[in-house]
Design a protein around this motif. Structure first.
Motif, PDB file in Angstrom:
ATOM      1  N   ARG A  73       0.845  -1.188   0.000  1.00  0.00           N
ATOM      2  CA  ARG A  73       0.000   0.000   0.000  1.00  0.00           C
ATOM      3  C   ARG A  73       0.885   1.244   0.000  1.00  0.00           C
ATOM      4  O   ARG A  73       2.025   1.197   0.458  1.00  0.00           O
ATOM      5  N   ALA A  74       0.335   2.359  -0.446  1.00  0.00           N
ATOM      6  CA  ALA A  74       1.041   3.642  -0.384  1.00  0.00           C
ATOM      7  C   ALA A  74       0.071   4.680   0.161  1.00  0.00           C
ATOM      8  O   ALA A  74      -0.984   4.906  -0.420  1.00  0.00           O
ATOM      9  N   GLU A  75       0.426   5.272   1.272  1.00  0.00           N
ATOM     10  CA  GLU A  75      -0.412   6.315   1.873  1.00  0.00           C
ATOM     11  C   GLU A  75      -0.138   7.682   1.269  1.00  0.00           C
ATOM     12  O   GLU A  75      -0.946   8.593   1.414  1.00  0.00           O
ATOM     13  N   PHE A  76       0.999   7.817   0.607  1.00  0.00           N
ATOM     14  CA  PHE A  76       1.401   9.082   0.016  1.00  0.00           C
ATOM     15  C   PHE A  76       1.829   8.840  -1.427  1.00  0.00           C
ATOM     16  O   PHE A  76       2.116   7.713  -1.815  1.00  0.00           O
ATOM     17  N   GLU A  83       4.606  -1.396  -8.933  1.00  0.00           N
ATOM     18  CA  GLU A  83       3.481  -1.654  -9.847  1.00  0.00           C
ATOM     19  C   GLU A  83       2.157  -1.755  -9.089  1.00  0.00           C
ATOM     20  O   GLU A  83       1.121  -1.315  -9.571  1.00  0.00           O
ATOM     21  N   VAL A  84       2.194  -2.338  -7.895  1.00  0.00           N
ATOM     22  CA  VAL A  84       0.972  -2.508  -7.101  1.00  0.00           C
ATOM     23  C   VAL A  84       0.358  -1.152  -6.739  1.00  0.00           C
ATOM     24  O   VAL A  84      -0.860  -1.015  -6.675  1.00  0.00           O
ATOM     25  N   VAL A  85       1.202  -0.158  -6.524  1.00  0.00           N
ATOM     26  CA  VAL A  85       0.721   1.168  -6.113  1.00  0.00           C
ATOM     27  C   VAL A  85       0.935   2.196  -7.227  1.00  0.00           C
ATOM     28  O   VAL A  85       1.107   3.386  -6.974  1.00  0.00           O
ATOM     29  N   ALA A  86       0.934   1.738  -8.459  1.00  0.00           N
ATOM     30  CA  ALA A  86       1.266   2.574  -9.616  1.00  0.00           C
ATOM     31  C   ALA A  86       0.447   3.856  -9.699  1.00  0.00           C
ATOM     32  O   ALA A  86       0.935   4.869 -10.203  1.00  0.00           O
ATOM     33  N   ASP A  87      -0.779   3.819  -9.216  1.00  0.00           N
ATOM     34  CA  ASP A  87      -1.610   5.027  -9.273  1.00  0.00           C
ATOM     35  C   ASP A  87      -1.073   6.134  -8.371  1.00  0.00           C
ATOM     36  O   ASP A  87      -1.477   7.288  -8.495  1.00  0.00           O
ATOM     37  N   ARG A  88      -0.163   5.821  -7.465  1.00  0.00           N
ATOM     38  CA  ARG A  88       0.434   6.807  -6.558  1.00  0.00           C
ATOM     39  C   ARG A  88       1.868   7.154  -6.953  1.00  0.00           C
ATOM     40  O   ARG A  88       2.570   7.832  -6.219  1.00  0.00           O
ATOM     41  N   VAL A  89       2.330   6.648  -8.115  1.00  0.00           N
ATOM     42  CA  VAL A  89       3.735   6.772  -8.480  1.00  0.00           C
ATOM     43  C   VAL A  89       3.917   7.655  -9.709  1.00  0.00           C
ATOM     44  O   VAL A  89       3.197   7.520 -10.694  1.00  0.00           O
ATOM     45  N   ALA A  90       4.894   8.554  -9.616  1.00  0.00           N
ATOM     46  CA  ALA A  90       5.336   9.348 -10.767  1.00  0.00           C
ATOM     47  C   ALA A  90       6.835   9.127 -10.896  1.00  0.00           C
ATOM     48  O   ALA A  90       7.556   9.106  -9.899  1.00  0.00           O
ATOM     49  N   SER A  91       7.284   8.927 -12.115  1.00  0.00           N
ATOM     50  CA  SER A  91       8.704   8.705 -12.350  1.00  0.00           C
ATOM     51  C   SER A  91       9.266   9.881 -13.134  1.00  0.00           C
ATOM     52  O   SER A  91       8.774  10.215 -14.208  1.00  0.00           O
ATOM     53  N   LEU A  92      10.277  10.526 -12.577  1.00  0.00           N
ATOM     54  CA  LEU A  92      10.923  11.653 -13.239  1.00  0.00           C
ATOM     55  C   LEU A  92      12.216  11.178 -13.888  1.00  0.00           C
ATOM     56  O   LEU A  92      13.067  10.583 -13.241  1.00  0.00           O
ATOM     57  N   VAL A  93      12.324  11.460 -15.165  1.00  0.00           N
ATOM     58  CA  VAL A  93      13.529  11.092 -15.903  1.00  0.00           C
ATOM     59  C   VAL A  93      14.103  12.377 -16.483  1.00  0.00           C
ATOM     60  O   VAL A  93      13.428  13.080 -17.231  1.00  0.00           O
ATOM     61  N   PHE A  94      15.320  12.672 -16.118  1.00  0.00           N
ATOM     62  CA  PHE A  94      15.978  13.873 -16.596  1.00  0.00           C
ATOM     63  C   PHE A  94      16.870  13.510 -17.783  1.00  0.00           C
ATOM     64  O   PHE A  94      18.049  13.200 -17.634  1.00  0.00           O
TER      65      PHE A  94
END
Length: 118
Positions: free
Chosen positions: A72-75, A94-105
């Protein structure tokens, strides 16, 4: 320390010594098969000892959380500069993908070199 390193490395790929021993049984020669069975027995004894003490091994806790769908991810989670995430970490994200943003510079023309986790 060597066993701890093997345990951590395998757990990163969502594996245990027992699984390697079982999956590799047909690939290994007799000595290698015996070695993996001994490692699996040691790992099992280690985990039983921890369980009896009422504590968890961090690597095993991750595997159990994935197997039991407990991640789970609370934040919100922001991934920055991730390099070669292991299979276990990728699965947890992947399980909490809706809470994840990946920044690629990186320049846009290199976008095909990165996946959604960076």
């Amino acid at each position: 320390q060597l066993l701890a390193d093997v345990h951590a490395e395998l757990a990163g790929d969502w594996l245990t010594c027992r699984q390697v021993a079982e999956r590799g049984a047909d690939l290994f020669g007799p000595r290698e098969r015996q070695r993996w069975n001994v490692l699996a027995d040691l790992e099992d004894a280690y985990l039983r000892t921890l369980d009896a003490a009422g504590v968890w091994d961090k690597q095993t806790a991750r595997l159990v959380a994935l197997d039991q769908n407990e991640c789970r991810a609370e934040f919100d989670i922001v991934l920055v500069a991730t390099v070669d995430l292991n299979r276990t970490h990728r699965a947890m994200i992947e399980v909490v993908a809706d809470r994840v943003a990946s920044l690629v510079f990186a320049p846009d023309e290199l976008a095909d070199r990165f996946d959604k986790l960076g």
